[in-house]
Write an enzyme that holds these catalytic residues in place. Structure first.
Site, PDB file in Angstrom:
ATOM      1  N   ARG A 118       0.694  -1.331   0.029  1.00 11.13           N
ATOM      2  CA  ARG A 118      -0.077  -0.005  -0.041  1.00 11.13           C
ATOM      3  C   ARG A 118       0.881   1.401   0.102  1.00 11.13           C
ATOM      4  NH1 ARG A 118      -4.121  -1.091   4.092  1.00 11.13           N
ATOM      5  NH2 ARG A 118      -3.575  -2.930   3.328  1.00 11.13           N
TER       6      ARG A 118
ATOM      7  N   ARG B  34      12.253   2.959   0.557  1.00  9.39           N
ATOM      8  CA  ARG B  34      11.900   2.153   1.687  1.00  9.39           C
ATOM      9  C   ARG B  34      13.198   1.187   1.615  1.00  9.39           C
ATOM     10  NH1 ARG B  34       6.661  -0.869   3.554  1.00  9.39           N
ATOM     11  NH2 ARG B  34       6.188   1.253   4.403  1.00  9.39           N
TER      12      ARG B  34
ATOM     13  N   LYS C 249      22.287  -6.600  -0.029  1.00 10.53           N
ATOM     14  CA  LYS C 249      21.636  -5.356   0.236  1.00 10.53           C
ATOM     15  C   LYS C 249      22.541  -4.494   0.161  1.00 10.53           C
ATOM     16  CE  LYS C 249      17.393  -6.512   2.541  1.00 10.53           C
ATOM     17  NZ  LYS C 249      16.967  -7.010   3.928  1.00 10.53           N
TER      18      LYS C 249
END
Lengths: 422, 311
Positions: free
Chosen positions: B60, B110, B88
């Site tokens: 969302r 994010r 990462k």
């Protein structure tokens, strides 16, 4: 080689010139003459606004990456950085690749560092591969020249192993380091647990994680009667525990990293990975307790905790970056700026030279005519800025990059060699 | 009222001033009108390219940002990688360089590492919007939460807001605390003792461990998702026990002597931290939060784009 130090205040309580301002002439590595208004002749002359001449510094805790990750630091660059920082001896930790845990590793270090201005004092691994379970061949390593046994930055979690190490080391009255952090509590932690870690969402390492292990090791020393040195402590609780243990007569000593005297976890707001160190930077109250510990003698030594890391391990997200900061070149300034207001300079210097020398069994010659010159000349009033281009260490991970520091090492002199920090 | 944000990026609520919050809300008021019109689009950002970079799963938040960007007529590119944790670090540094090369104007990111957005902002020219960085902050969520409370009550000063759930791993809780405090609300956090940071009270919030007491105290309950994926250690014995002790159901609300407002940042674990009849009740403003999310994100993007020097 002749060097004349002009109007230098001598700091060496064993010398009759202690705290006197004199001229001092060195020739071929020997202090030839100490007196007033000495003639320079062909000697190189060194003077400064407030010139202090003291015994060479001795570092109890530095990691070089040789063998293994020589691109981060090799013996040459590490010893070079040490000399620049005023150190004439450095106890190098065994966290190399492979781990320094056989006599071959010790010989490699001793041979490769031979003839340098700064002497390498080898710390051999306490447990195999620093895993904290099986003891290394400590007697053999000691005979090969290992001064200290240390698990470097890897706390020995198993109390039984720690106990047997303390017992075994009594064969040669050896010295053993402990890095007191309970990893079951600290695991995943990156910074001091406190209001800062809460605000920044960084997992904290509680001060209790350190103090639990200090309590454990004090009990083990009381039981075994051996000597133990807490390599780097960081909390007010540890200072108190060790103060009490010393009063009780236990053979315990401890050190603090110079950056812990100057920095607190307030600097973490910038998420600068150069401030991610192990043990972590603590809060203001801890910092003050550490300074108090230096002042009252609870803390025996101030170390550099030199941990070279390159951009690959530091230029990244905070939680994925390695722990550690380089410290050899800035240790004196950090110690002075952190503790200098509370601790007299002549006492502060003892935590950098004579006390660590005594701990490691390194002979520091007295500052008297006829003695070998193992000296550092410094000026506690000079200011200098830490710049990446002037750092001689191969790694540039200093929390002081771009910062102005007070207190400068001017000259390091040992083994008939001179490092002149222009 | 201020005409521009005091910060070049939106990385944390901590660094914002109260005037910034008010400016974002009044701008969002306008955009809320826009998205309720038949033609839900304005051309404000037609010369702006925005990259949405999500290193953690999100449905969302990413959808909400993308919608906000499209309603503002920006060019949008999406990159998401839930990739392996090993790679990462390298990915972020390389991402930095890629963004520099692609001339993107704004980045919405994010990431699982606290401070990752600060790292990005320090190393690229583009404006950075934090869409959640580890347990650090999730500023747009806090803004839309406060905006929704303001919409329901008409004010925020003096309201009592309880944040309930996993506080330890929650960037939403942290951003909400900073935001609500700046706006004059009283904040309580409530959760199991093992999911409560030790120094929480020093942030100036009340700390409670009994969810019934928290509900009795508050005007608004913001119920957090139990983030099972963020827990490396078992912090409570079982989901069943969590639901029994900390889950919110209709009976608990009916026992209160007032009607409180229920919020949830989503996605809901129905029947875990909150039952369906609570989530779908008239007291719930969960779907208003979702709608307001688009308006708030439009406002943030619009105000930050204002700081881009356009040719």
């Amino acid at each position: 080689m002749r060097i004349l130090f002009r109007s230098a205040t001598i700091c060496d309580p064993r010398s009759k010139h202690h705290l006197k301002t004199v001229d001092l002439l060195v020739e071929e590595g020997i202090i030839l003459e100490i007196g007033q208004r000495l003639k320079a002749g062909d000697a190189a002359e060194i003077s400064s606004a407030q010139l202090i001449l003291t015994n060479g510094f001795v570092d109890t805790f530095a990691s070089f990456r040789d063998p293994g990750l020589e691109y981060q630091e090799d013996l040459d660059s590490g010893l070079h950085a040490a000399a620049k920082g005023g150190f004439t001896a450095v106890c190098v930790q065994p966290d190399t690749l492979p781990v320094t845990q056989h006599k071959g590793g010790i010989s490699y270090w001793l041979n490769k560092s031979k003839g340098k201005i700064t002497r390498l004092l080898p710390a051999a691994a306490l447990t195999i591969d620093l895993k904290g379970s099986e003891l290394t061949e400590m007697l053999d390593l000691n005979q090969a020249g290992a001064t200290v046994f240390s698990n470097a930055n890897h706390p020995v979690m198993d109390a039984g192993t720690q106990m047997r190490a303390l017992q075994y080391i009594r064969h040669f009255d050896g010295l053993m380091y402990s890095l007191p952090v309970d990893l079951n509590i600290a695991r995943g932690g990156m910074v001091n647990e406190g209001i800062q870690s809460t605000r920044l969402g960084l997992k904290g390492i509680p001060d209790m994680a350190e103090e639990l292990m200090v309590v454990r090791d004090i009990a083990l020393v009381a039981y075994t009667g051996s000597r133990l040195h807490f390599a780097k402590i960081s909390t007010s609780g540890s200072v108190k525990l060790i103060r009490d243990a010393k009063k009780a007569g236990l053979a315990i000593s401890c050190g603090v990293a110079a950056h812990h005297l100057l920095l607190t976890d307030e600097v973490l707001t910038a998420f600068d990975t150069h401030t991610k160190v192990f043990p972590p930077l603590r809060d203001k109250a801890d910092q003050q307790a550490l300074i108090e510990g230096v002042k009252d003698g609870t803390i025996d030594v101030i170390c550099s905790d030199h941990q070279p890391e390159d951009v690959e391990t530091k230029f990244r997200e905070f939680d994925l970056a390695s722990f550690g900061a380089i410290g050899l070149e800035t240790a004196f300034s950090a110690a002075l700026m952190g503790a200098g207001k509370k601790v007299k300079l002549e006492n502060l210097l003892l935590t950098l030279n004579q006390q660590p020398a005594a701990l490691l069994g390194h002979d520091l010659p007295v500052i008297e005519a006829g003695q070998k010159a193992e000296l550092v000349a410094l000026d506690p009033t000079l200011k200098w800025t830490v710049s990446e281009s002037e750092i001689v260490s191969k790694s540039k991970n200093s929390p002081f990059l771009g910062k102005e520091l007070t207190g400068k090492i001017l000259v390091t002199l040992a083994n008939n060699q001179l490092y002149w920090n222009q | 009222m201020a005409q521009a944000l005091s910060t070049p990026h939106l990385i944390s609520i901590k660094e914002l001033k109260t005037e910034d919050l008010e400016l974002i809300f009044s701008t969002a008021d306008n955009f809320k009108d826009v998205i309720n019109r038949p033609i839900k689009k304005v051309p404000s950002l037609r010369d702006i390219t925005i990259a949405n970079i999500f290193f953690e799963n999100s449905t969302r938040t990413r959808l909400s940002f993308e919608l906000a960007e499209k309603r503002l007529s920006a060019d949008v590119v999406n990159f998401s990688s839930s990739g392996s944790s090993v790679s990462k670090g390298e990915t972020l540094v390389d991402t930095v360089k890629n963004i520099l090369a692609m001339k993107v104007d704004m980045v919405v990111m994010r990431h699982s590492s606290p401070g990752a957005c600060q790292f990005l902002a320090a190393n690229i020219d583009a404006k950075v919007v934090n869409a959640g960085d580890g347990a650090h902050e999730h500023p747009t969520q806090a803004l839309l939460d406060a905006f929704s409370i303001r919409e329901k009550y008409g004010y925020i000063v003096g309201l009592k807001v309880a944040i309930i759930g996993d506080i330890l791993h929650s960037r939403v809780a942290m951003s909400n605390i900073f935001c609500l405090q700046k706006l004059g609300a009283e904040v309580m956090v409530c959760g199991p003792t093992t999911l409560m940071p030790r120094y929480m009270a020093e942030l100036g919030v009340k700390v409670e461990h009994d969810v019934r007491k928290a509900l009795a105290w508050c005007d608004v309950a913001n119920v957090l998702r139990i983030q099972l994926e963020r827990q490396q250690t078992k912090y409570f014995p079982s989901l069943r026990e969590y639901t029994l002790q900390f889950g919110i159901n209709k009976a608990m609300l009916e026992n209160l002597d007032k009607e409180i407002t229920i919020m949830h940042p989503g996605p809901i674990n129905r029947g875990v931290e909150i039952t369906s009849d609570v989530a779908d009740s008239g007291q719930s403003i969960i779907l208003n939060q979702v709608e307001n999310g688009v308006a708030i994100r439009m406002a943030v993007l619009y105000l930050l784009a204002d700081k881009i020097v356009r040719a």
